[in-house]
Design an enzyme around this catalytic site. Structure first.
Site, mmCIF file in Angstrom:
data_model
loop_
_atom_site.group_PDB
_atom_site.id
_atom_site.type_symbol
_atom_site.label_atom_id
_atom_site.label_comp_id
_atom_site.label_asym_id
_atom_site.label_seq_id
_atom_site.Cartn_x
_atom_site.Cartn_y
_atom_site.Cartn_z
ATOM 1 N N GLY A 157 0.802 -1.213 0.000
ATOM 2 C CA GLY A 157 0.000 0.000 0.000
ATOM 3 C C GLY A 157 0.830 1.255 0.000
ATOM 4 N N GLY B 121 3.275 -12.863 3.448
ATOM 5 C CA GLY B 121 1.930 -13.430 3.382
ATOM 6 C C GLY B 121 1.472 -13.553 1.935
ATOM 7 N N SER C 191 2.393 -10.546 -0.335
ATOM 8 C CA SER C 191 3.819 -10.453 -0.671
ATOM 9 C C SER C 191 4.216 -11.547 -1.650
ATOM 10 C CB SER C 191 4.669 -10.572 0.594
ATOM 11 O OG SER C 191 4.297 -9.578 1.503
ATOM 12 N N ASP D 200 -2.802 -13.553 10.097
ATOM 13 C CA ASP D 200 -4.141 -13.815 9.541
ATOM 14 C C ASP D 200 -4.311 -15.285 9.149
ATOM 15 O OD1 ASP D 200 -4.276 -11.072 9.743
ATOM 16 O OD2 ASP D 200 -3.924 -10.708 7.610
ATOM 17 N N ARG E 250 0.453 -8.571 16.783
ATOM 18 C CA ARG E 250 1.589 -8.858 15.901
ATOM 19 C C ARG E 250 2.878 -9.033 16.706
ATOM 20 N NH1 ARG E 250 -0.031 -5.399 10.935
ATOM 21 N NH2 ARG E 250 2.013 -4.424 11.138
HETATM 22 O O1 F6P Z 1 -2.119 -8.760 7.672
HETATM 23 C C1 F6P Z 1 -1.770 -8.549 8.987
HETATM 24 C C2 F6P Z 1 -2.561 -7.436 9.592
HETATM 25 O O2 F6P Z 1 -2.166 -7.278 10.932
HETATM 26 C C3 F6P Z 1 -4.071 -7.592 9.482
HETATM 27 O O3 F6P Z 1 -4.594 -8.499 10.417
HETATM 28 C C4 F6P Z 1 -4.527 -6.165 9.673
HETATM 29 O O4 F6P Z 1 -5.782 -5.925 9.079
HETATM 30 C C5 F6P Z 1 -3.456 -5.384 8.973
HETATM 31 O O5 F6P Z 1 -2.307 -6.199 8.926
HETATM 32 C C6 F6P Z 1 -3.097 -4.090 9.639
HETATM 33 O O6 F6P Z 1 -2.191 -3.444 8.834
HETATM 34 P P1 F6P Z 1 -1.392 -2.152 9.259
HETATM 35 O O7 F6P Z 1 -0.175 -2.617 9.999
HETATM 36 O O8 F6P Z 1 -1.057 -1.519 7.975
HETATM 37 O O9 F6P Z 1 -2.276 -1.341 10.153
#
Ligand code: F6P
Length: 359
Positions: free
Chosen positions: A81, A111, A114, A137, A284
């Site tokens: 993104g 994931g 990627s 996820d 995370r």
């Molecule tokens: O894909 C992992 C994840 O933690 C998702 O569960 C969550 O929606 C997203 O990434 C959050 O992304 P960011 O770190 O960009 O807020």
């Protein structure tokens, strides 16, 4: 002869616990074969930006801190993104970076997103790649488990254990919103581990009535508190997203369904006071579980073995207890792995009386 002397390793996408254990495993296995390992910084950025950003990893410098025991990524990571450049330009820059460093192959820890993006770069640039699946996820296709999922489950379970005690004291129904993007794997497995009463996942429709009936039955049984898990990707009862936020490539940024659910329940039912906890990015992190460390070791060793045996363009995975490898083209073609309504986790939850929606 496979001709491998130097490999790169990068971590891509949202981080999770166990990434450093993967790096450690790849570094160990590669070093034993006499290869040099280049750690690429910040996902693909280390190869696509100029100047290139990397470091040569050695067991000695990597062991100065107990990295494999710690969450996060020693190398840094890049969530998708943030790149607006065209695919062909990125592939060219990536390929040029690999060439400048003289890498014979790249191990990509990522994931489903990627695997898709980086395998595209590697394909166009003619770079050998092995993928290692990681994500809280657990939605990377073909493999049953991805590194980081088990630790995230553990974090959610501990949150549910903590919420249960205060829900009990205050006779409340406490709602925990967990991550998972569009997949309910984390929600349902955390809900089972944390003995939740209700679990809503994006893949299964639900009704507020169904939830209220479950809460009513809890009251009738004499219990005065409840715990509810809702996955961030769940929509309102009528199917609308609660968040309008988008990332730079137009994908939804989830979050807020817990609050919506709390208000919607309160509007129709006064049997329990509700409160919401949005667990967020702590999912995370956490100390990598034994399962994640072992998975990281299996995947790292297998990735190096595949390269040593001349294989490439594969993702390692675990299926029915067996270490496997899958063509990256198949991984990409399979798309995101979602929960099926015949999931054993959903079935067990339903059989145990948890409200998991209408199916
Ligand atoms: O894909 C992992 C994840 O933690 C998702 O569960 C969550 O929606 C997203 O990434 C959050 O992304 P960011 O770190 O960009 O807020």
């Amino acid at each position: 002869m496979n001709g491998i002397k130097k490999i790169g390793i990068l971590t891509s996408g949202g981080d999770c616990a166990g990434l450093n254990a993967v790096i450690y495993a790849v570094l160990n296995a590669a070093t034993l074969r006499g290869w040099t390992v280049y750690g690429i910084h910040d996902g693909t950025d280390g190869l696509t930006e100029r100047p290139l950003s990397y470091e040569v990893l050695t067991l000695q410098n990597f062991s100065e801190t107990p990295w494999p025991r710690i969450a996060g990524s020693y190398l840094g990571s890049l969530n998708k993104g943030v790149k607006l450049d065209s695919q062909s330009e990125m592939s060219a820059r990536f390929g040029q970076g690999v060439k400048e460093l003289g890498l014979d192959a790249v191990v990509v820890v990522g994931g489903d997103g990627s695997m898709n993006i980086v395998s595209g770069y590697c394909k166009s640039a003619g770079v050998k790649m092995i993928g290692i699946p990681k994500t809280i996820d657990n939605d990377t296709p073909l493999t049953q488990y991805s590194v980081g999922f088990d630790t995230a489950c553990q974090v959610c379970m501990e949150a549910l254990d903590s919420l249960e005690t205060t829900a009990r004291s205050h006779h409340r129904a406490l709602i925990l919103e967990v991550m998972g993007r569009d997949a309910g794997h984390l929600a349902i497995q955390a809900a089972l581990a944390g003995f939740a009463d209700v679990c809503l996942v994006p893949e299964i429709p639900y009704t507020l009535d169904g939830i209220i009936q479950k809460l009513e039955s809890i009251k009738k049984s004499g219990r005065t508190h409840a715990v509810i898990v809702v996955s961030e990707g769940v929509k309102t009862e009528s199917g609308e997203s609660v968040s309008a936020a988008k990332n730079l490539v137009g994908e939804s940024i989830h979050g807020g369904i817990g609050e919506w659910l709390s208000h919607a329940l309160n509007a129709q039912y006064n049997g329990f006071q509700t409160r919401v906890t949005r667990l967020g990015h702590v999912q995370r992190s956490g100390t990598p579980t034994a399962f994640d460390r072992i998975l990281a070791s299996l995947f790292g060793a297998k990735a190096v073995e595949l390269l040593a045996n001349g294989h490439t363009n594969l993702m390692v995975g675990l299926s029915n207890g067996r270490l496997e490898s899958y063509p990256l083209d198949d991984v990409v073609a399979s798309g995101t792995k979602l929960l099926n309504s015949d999931s054993p986790y959903l079935k067990a939850a339903k059989d145990l009386g948890m409200y998991v929606g209408e199916f």
